[in-house]
Every structure is written in C-alpha cells, then in structure tokens.
Enzyme design. Structure first.
Site, PDB file in Angstrom:
ATOM      1  N   LYS A   1       1.825   2.145  -5.197  1.00 45.51           N
ATOM      2  CA  LYS A   1       2.331   1.578  -6.455  1.00 45.51           C
ATOM      3  C   LYS A   1       1.412   1.934  -7.634  1.00 45.51           C
ATOM      4  O   LYS A   1       1.867   2.217  -8.737  1.00 45.51           O
ATOM      5  CB  LYS A   1       2.451   0.044  -6.340  1.00 45.51           C
ATOM      6  CG  LYS A   1       3.429  -0.402  -5.269  1.00 45.51           C
ATOM      7  CD  LYS A   1       3.458  -1.918  -5.122  1.00 45.51           C
ATOM      8  CE  LYS A   1       2.230  -2.504  -4.438  1.00 45.51           C
ATOM      9  NZ  LYS A   1       2.038  -2.095  -3.036  1.00 45.51           N
TER      10      LYS A   1
ATOM     11  N   GLN B   1       1.831  -6.095  -3.214  1.00 46.62           N
ATOM     12  CA  GLN B   1       2.351  -6.215  -1.842  1.00 46.62           C
ATOM     13  C   GLN B   1       3.678  -5.449  -1.722  1.00 46.62           C
ATOM     14  O   GLN B   1       3.843  -4.442  -2.386  1.00 46.62           O
ATOM     15  CB  GLN B   1       2.509  -7.685  -1.428  1.00 46.62           C
ATOM     16  CG  GLN B   1       1.194  -8.442  -1.283  1.00 46.62           C
ATOM     17  CD  GLN B   1       0.571  -8.887  -2.581  1.00 46.62           C
ATOM     18  OE1 GLN B   1       1.206  -9.540  -3.383  1.00 46.62           O
ATOM     19  NE2 GLN B   1      -0.676  -8.550  -2.812  1.00 46.62           N
TER      20      GLN B   1
ATOM     21  N   ASP C   1       0.808  -1.229   0.000  1.00 45.26           N
ATOM     22  CA  ASP C   1       0.000   0.000   0.000  1.00 45.26           C
ATOM     23  C   ASP C   1       0.837   1.272   0.000  1.00 45.26           C
ATOM     24  O   ASP C   1       0.428   2.302   0.536  1.00 45.26           O
ATOM     25  CB  ASP C   1      -0.957   0.021   1.208  1.00 45.26           C
ATOM     26  CG  ASP C   1      -1.911  -1.144   1.198  1.00 45.26           C
ATOM     27  OD1 ASP C   1      -2.252  -1.611   0.099  1.00 45.26           O
ATOM     28  OD2 ASP C   1      -2.316  -1.588   2.295  1.00 45.26           O
TER      29      ASP C   1
ATOM     30  N   GLY D   1      -4.627  -4.142  -3.733  1.00 39.13           N
ATOM     31  CA  GLY D   1      -5.593  -3.076  -4.001  1.00 39.13           C
ATOM     32  C   GLY D   1      -4.781  -1.862  -4.397  1.00 39.13           C
ATOM     33  O   GLY D   1      -4.083  -1.295  -3.562  1.00 39.13           O
ATOM     34  N   HIS D   2      -4.794  -1.516  -5.676  1.00 34.46           N
ATOM     35  CA  HIS D   2      -3.968  -0.415  -6.183  1.00 34.46           C
ATOM     36  C   HIS D   2      -4.880   0.729  -6.611  1.00 34.46           C
ATOM     37  O   HIS D   2      -5.818   0.521  -7.371  1.00 34.46           O
ATOM     38  CB  HIS D   2      -3.110  -0.890  -7.357  1.00 34.46           C
ATOM     39  CG  HIS D   2      -2.139  -1.978  -6.978  1.00 34.46           C
ATOM     40  ND1 HIS D   2      -1.347  -2.633  -7.871  1.00 34.46           N
ATOM     41  CD2 HIS D   2      -1.832  -2.509  -5.766  1.00 34.46           C
ATOM     42  CE1 HIS D   2      -0.590  -3.531  -7.240  1.00 34.46           C
ATOM     43  NE2 HIS D   2      -0.876  -3.472  -5.957  1.00 34.46           N
TER      44      HIS D   2
HETATM   45  P1  GDP Z   1      -0.737   0.396  -3.574  1.00 35.51           P
HETATM   46  O1  GDP Z   1      -1.348  -0.876  -3.100  1.00 35.51           O
HETATM   47  O2  GDP Z   1       0.742   0.447  -3.348  1.00 35.51           O
HETATM   48  O3  GDP Z   1      -1.084   0.741  -5.001  1.00 35.51           O
HETATM   49  O4  GDP Z   1      -1.347   1.550  -2.663  1.00 35.51           O
HETATM   50  P2  GDP Z   1      -2.899   1.721  -2.252  1.00 35.51           P
HETATM   51  O5  GDP Z   1      -3.638   2.260  -3.407  1.00 35.51           O
HETATM   52  O6  GDP Z   1      -3.422   0.504  -1.592  1.00 35.51           O
HETATM   53  O7  GDP Z   1      -2.769   2.781  -1.075  1.00 35.51           O
HETATM   54  C1  GDP Z   1      -2.198   4.019  -1.272  1.00 35.51           C
HETATM   55  C2  GDP Z   1      -3.243   5.086  -0.923  1.00 35.51           C
HETATM   56  O8  GDP Z   1      -2.591   6.337  -0.806  1.00 35.51           O
HETATM   57  C3  GDP Z   1      -4.297   5.276  -1.988  1.00 35.51           C
HETATM   58  O9  GDP Z   1      -5.485   5.681  -1.369  1.00 35.51           O
HETATM   59  C4  GDP Z   1      -3.724   6.392  -2.840  1.00 35.51           C
HETATM   60  O10 GDP Z   1      -4.733   7.141  -3.533  1.00 35.51           O
HETATM   61  C5  GDP Z   1      -3.068   7.238  -1.810  1.00 35.51           C
HETATM   62  N1  GDP Z   1      -1.862   7.964  -2.239  1.00 35.51           N
HETATM   63  C6  GDP Z   1      -0.882   7.579  -3.094  1.00 35.51           C
HETATM   64  N2  GDP Z   1       0.113   8.499  -3.124  1.00 35.51           N
HETATM   65  C7  GDP Z   1      -0.271   9.484  -2.267  1.00 35.51           C
HETATM   66  C8  GDP Z   1       0.343  10.698  -1.830  1.00 35.51           C
HETATM   67  O11 GDP Z   1       1.446  11.054  -2.232  1.00 35.51           O
HETATM   68  N3  GDP Z   1      -0.346  11.430  -0.905  1.00 35.51           N
HETATM   69  C9  GDP Z   1      -1.566  11.065  -0.422  1.00 35.51           C
HETATM   70  N4  GDP Z   1      -2.175  11.829   0.474  1.00 35.51           N
HETATM   71  N5  GDP Z   1      -2.166   9.928  -0.816  1.00 35.51           N
HETATM   72  C10 GDP Z   1      -1.521   9.146  -1.718  1.00 35.51           C
HETATM   73  P1  IMO Z   2      -0.999  -4.147  -2.223  1.00 39.79           P
HETATM   74  O1  IMO Z   2      -0.576  -4.737  -3.566  1.00 39.79           O
HETATM   75  C1  IMO Z   2      -0.995  -4.557   2.106  1.00 39.79           C
HETATM   76  C2  IMO Z   2      -1.102  -8.660   3.682  1.00 39.79           C
HETATM   77  C3  IMO Z   2      -2.361  -9.097   4.414  1.00 39.79           C
HETATM   78  C4  IMO Z   2      -1.762 -10.113   5.379  1.00 39.79           C
HETATM   79  C5  IMO Z   2      -0.675 -10.777   4.542  1.00 39.79           C
HETATM   80  C6  IMO Z   2      -1.085 -12.085   3.899  1.00 39.79           C
HETATM   81  O2  IMO Z   2      -2.252  -3.387  -2.274  1.00 39.79           O
HETATM   82  O3  IMO Z   2       0.148  -3.422  -1.619  1.00 39.79           O
HETATM   83  P2  IMO Z   2      -2.675 -12.708   1.853  1.00 39.79           P
HETATM   84  O4  IMO Z   2      -4.135 -12.452   1.639  1.00 39.79           O
HETATM   85  O5  IMO Z   2      -1.795 -12.109   0.806  1.00 39.79           O
HETATM   86  O6  IMO Z   2      -2.352 -14.144   2.104  1.00 39.79           O
HETATM   87  O7  IMO Z   2      -2.341 -11.948   3.245  1.00 39.79           O
HETATM   88  O8  IMO Z   2      -0.330  -9.839   3.530  1.00 39.79           O
HETATM   89  N1  IMO Z   2      -1.335  -8.120   2.328  1.00 39.79           N
HETATM   90  C7  IMO Z   2      -1.251  -6.819   2.007  1.00 39.79           C
HETATM   91  N2  IMO Z   2      -1.034  -5.736   2.762  1.00 39.79           N
HETATM   92  N3  IMO Z   2      -1.143  -4.434   0.765  1.00 39.79           N
HETATM   93  C8  IMO Z   2      -1.327  -5.520  -0.009  1.00 39.79           C
HETATM   94  O9  IMO Z   2      -1.326  -5.457  -1.349  1.00 39.79           O
HETATM   95  C9  IMO Z   2      -1.444  -6.781   0.608  1.00 39.79           C
HETATM   96  N4  IMO Z   2      -1.656  -8.032   0.150  1.00 39.79           N
HETATM   97  C10 IMO Z   2      -1.576  -8.836   1.204  1.00 39.79           C
HETATM   98  O10 IMO Z   2      -2.963  -8.015   5.080  1.00 39.79           O
HETATM   99  O11 IMO Z   2      -1.134  -9.452   6.442  1.00 39.79           O
HETATM  100 MG    MG Z   3      -2.869  -1.519  -1.801  1.00 38.72          MG
END
Ligand code: GDP
Ligand code: IMO
Ligand code: MG
Length: 448
Positions: free
Chosen positions: A16, A220, A13, A40-41
C-alpha cells in the site's frame, strides 16, 4: 476533485505504501483513517527506504498535507521517532505545518501496550491497538482533543489509572500505572503536538470542496477487518472502504476510485487460517519468502507465504468494490517453473467458491488450484528496465512477456477487477501501469 481510497485486498503488507507514494505526486492530501502503528508501510526511491507506521505514505510528496484521522489510534512516542527519522532524511519538521492529528483520534498509552502483551491467541503486533480501540468502544479512552480538558483533573486521572491497573491485574500483567505518570505523559503529548491537533474532518472536507485530490490510505487488509475478516484472527478496526470516509470525517459520496492492492501471491503475519499456505522451508513458499524478503515491516516476524487466493480476493472485492487492482511483487515469482492460483476450496468433501464465515471452518478448507506456466527470474535492474520500456514506448502491459501477461490476465478475469498497475520491484519506478491510467507515473511531478 474526488477522494481516492487505497486498501489492502488481502491480509496486509500488499504494498500500500508504494501505491500511495505513487499517487501522492498528483494529490494534495494523504489521510490515514484507521489502525495505528501496527501498520508498516514501505516507500522506496533510489537508496532511500522509508518505513512508515503512522505518518501517511504521501510524506515524500512535499506538496502533500497529511492527516492522522479520526478513526486512528496513535502512539505519540512512536510518532515522535518517525518524525525524527523523517527529519534526519529530509531536514523537514512537518508537524503543525503539513501534518495534523485529529482531535478525535485515540491515544495509545503505555497501558495499552502492557495489556496487549497478554495476547496469546491472535499473534498481535503488541502495539496496544486492540486495547486502545477497546477503550474507545467502552467510552473510557482518551482522545487527543480531550487532553486539555482532563490533564489537570486529578480525580479523573486517579480513576482512570485505577481502572487500568484493575484491567492489567485481570490478565496477569504485573505492572502499575501511576496517575502522576499518566498526567506527565498527557502534558508531554500536549506540549509536543498541541499545534498539530485539529478538527481534521473539516480540513479534508474543505479541501475536497476546493477541488483538491485526497488520498485515503488504508492499513492492514480486508481479511484483517474486525467485522468481515477471519475473526478472531483480525485487527481491531474496520479496514474496509466503508470506514475510509467515516474514519476521515467526510461522507462516502466523495469517493470515486477505490484501489485494492494485492500481491501476486499471498502472505500473512500472525495467527489464523490461510488455506493456500505453503511451507517456508522448501519449494515455492521458501522462494516467495526469500526473494520477496517477507518479514513484517513492524515486528520483523517472518511472513507466512502461499499462492494467490482468488476466493479471498473476491470476498475482499465484495466488501470494497474495487475500481482497479494493483498487482504487486510479480517479480518475486520469477524463477518458479509453475505458478498456482487458488480458485476454490474443498471442505469436508464439499466444493466452495465462497469463504466460510468462521475461522474454524476456514481452517478445514483445502485449496483447489489451477496451474500456470512460470517465467524466468530477472534482476532488479532488468525489471526496472522493463518498466522504463513500458513507459518510454507507451506500451503499458505490452512490456511483459507472454507467460507473465497470461498470469496477469487470468487474475483479472478470475477476480473480475481491472488490473491498473503491476509491481515489479520495491522502487517507486518499478511498476508497469496501464497507459494513461491512474498509476501511469510517466508525467508525475518531482517528488522528494
Ligand atoms: P504495506 O503494509 O501494504 O505498505 O506493505 P509493506 O511495506 O509492509 O510490505 C511490502 C514490501 O514489499 C515492502 O518491503 C515493499 O518495499 C515491497 N514491495 C512493494 N511492491 C513491490 C514489488 O512490486 N516488488 C517487490 N519485489 N517488492 C515490493
Ligand atoms: P499493514 O498496514 C500485516 C496483523 C497482526 C495480527 C493481527 C492483529 O502494514 O498492512 P494487531 O496488532 O493489529 O491487533 O494484530 O493483525 N496485522 C498486520 N499484518 N500487516 C499489517 O499492517 C498488520 N497490522 C496488523 O500480525 O495477526
Ligand atoms: Mg506493512
């Protein structure tokens, strides 16, 4: 042109999705190479927010083809929901036209989710990821390319359903898998995705030989890697650079750049040790959760928050050799009087600069911090204004004030990785990048 790898440098998270979206303007392929819909991206542009679980984050670049690669485990039903959501937003149906599924990718079936529901230790996302990979490693799983060969083989289907039921019984899940339902599911998958299932490694190899830019999108993060992460509190795939090409079906020599994405602090969802963790109930930890809206994109669970952990970041760089670092969510730290960086651990009286191998030991580590002066809070539009100013005046990080810049430069120095872009908001445009660098989006092509 080469392949570029984008990886989570922490526990997931990190942002990416946004980074891939920015780079996809100048790429023609976006490839997921591991994981499944545990990911979840998020991609944000204007009023539109895309939450992508399996579809690569290059989707909004309409010139970009997308691959769900060999190393993935894919839930076809969740993919259908995602594709429907994208269709509502864009009017486009990319499957079979610019979105392809690898014949080698494994299918996540209802059985895998049921089995995952028995997890009491890791705090998985419950999406069936571990059980689907387990079947692959045990060499009993079903891959997309296998369906045509087995869908009418009743003996095979009966045996497989029986195995699934034995496994469910062994972990106390009270559910029956019927072979007829398994057959029906497989028929549906073939009907729904038949045109999209391809030997995708060949397609990517061909594109690279043709001089095209290929993005390899990690899911991840390094600390969740099955081999190198905080085992057993990890996911079930190799999330690191070494698997980016393997999971895409090409060789590692194609990669020229590998970008690590890290927040300006740390978050983690699910269980497991987290030395620089703060309380979500008060102070800076609560501030990060609230201002950063730290809730899991996939499960909605609150993310645990803490200060940036340089020990973990260096570990992640050892594994991935980042050519550049993207520092996200700097904006979230605005309004804190002071900002800390974890530069080492103390474990049972010993000072550590390196992460211990076992989670048991890591759980005993106390953080050693250095403290920096904070900077003031700004609104979302003020941050965007700062990012625009950086681009319009060609001044890169020169747009940041002194306290922000000191923090950024210190991270760069401690981690030993050049920072190429700084996130200052969720929007595609809310980034301050080094001038002329890979994340300089001033000359990006029009995107959706
Ligand atoms: P990912 O799994 O690495 O793609 O990241 P996620 O989408 O799960 O979580 C990142 C969260 O931070 C999302 O809600 C993005 O919209 C938000 N985000 C990404 N970059 C920034 C930033 O520079 N500032 C803020 N405030 N939010 C950001
Ligand atoms: P993105 O791509 C954050 C965590 C779960 C749990 C562990 C194992 O959005 O960064 P799983 O369901 O993969 O067997 O769970 O990994 N986890 C993540 N945490 N971002 C993710 O993906 C994750 N995918 C799995 O919360 O601790
Ligand atoms: Mg994510």
């Amino acid at each position: 042109m080469p392949a570029t790898v984008i990886l989570g440098a922490q526990w997931g998270d990190e942002g990416k999705g946004k980074a891939i979206d920015q780079l996809s303007a100048n790429s023609t392929w976006a490839v997921r190479f591991q994981g499944g819909n545990n990911a979840g991206h998020t991609v944000v542009y204007g009023d539109t927010t895309l939450k992508l679980h399996q579809i690569p984050s290059g989707v909004s670049a309409l010139h970009c083809s997308m691959i769900l690669g060999d190393g993935m485990v894919i839930d076809p039903w969740v993919l259908e929901e995602e594709l429907d959501r994208w269709h509502k937003i864009s009017g486009e149906r990319p499957e079979g036209k610019r979105l392809f599924i690898s014949e080698r990718a494994s299918i996540i079936l209802p059985f895998h989710k049921l089995y995952d529901s028995a997890d009491k230790v890791v705090g998985t996302t419950g999406r069936g990821i571990g059980p689907a990979y387990r079947d692959r490693i045990e060499r009993v799983g079903i891959r997309f390319g296998d369906i045509v060969n087995i869908v009418d083989d009743v003996d095979y289907l009966r045996n497989n359903a029986e195995r699934m039921n034995r496994q469910l019984n062994s972990v106390g899940v009270d559910s029956e898998i019927e072979w007829e339902k398994l057959q029906k599911d497989l028929r549906w998958i073939l009907e729904r995705y038949g045109d999209s299932i391809k030997s995708t490694g060949l397609m990517i190899d061909f594109a690279l030989k043709n001089g095209e830019n290929v993005l390899l999108e990690g899911a991840q993060g390094a600390m969740l890697d099955i081999d190198q992460g905080t085992y057993p509190f990890v996911t079930s795939s190799v999330t690191c650079r070494a698997n980016a090409t393997h999971g895409a079906g090409i060789h590692p020599g194609h990669v020229e750049e590998c970008f690590g994405i890290t927040k300006a602090y740390t978050t983690r969802v699910g269980n497991g040790p987290f030395p620089s963790e703060l309380s979500l109930e008060e102070g800076a930890g609560m501030h990060m959760a609230k201002i950063g809206n730290e809730f899991g994109t996939t499960t909605g669970r609150p993310r645990r928050t803490g200060w940036l952990d340089i020990v973990a970041l260096k570990e992640s760089n050892r594994l991935n050799g980042y050519t550049g670092l993207v520092l996200t969510k700097l904006d979230v730290l605005g309004g804190l009087d002071e900002i800390k960086i974890c530069i080492g651990y103390e474990m049972e009286g010993k000072l550590l600069q390196i992460m211990p191998t076992t989670s048991k030991e890591l759980a005993k580590c106390d953080p050693i911090y250095e403290t920096h002066k904070g900077f003031e809070a700004m609104t979302e539009s003020e941050w965007i204004e700062m990012a625009n100013e950086s681009r319009n005046n060609n001044i890169g990080f020169g747009a940041l004030n002194e306290d922000m810049l000191n923090y950024v430069r210190r991270i760069e120095k401690l981690a030993g990785i050049p920072i190429v872009s700084i996130g200052v908001g969720p929007d595609r445009d809310a980034s301050i990048a080094s001038v002329g660098g890979p994340f300089d989006i001033s000359n990006n092509k029009e995107m959706f």
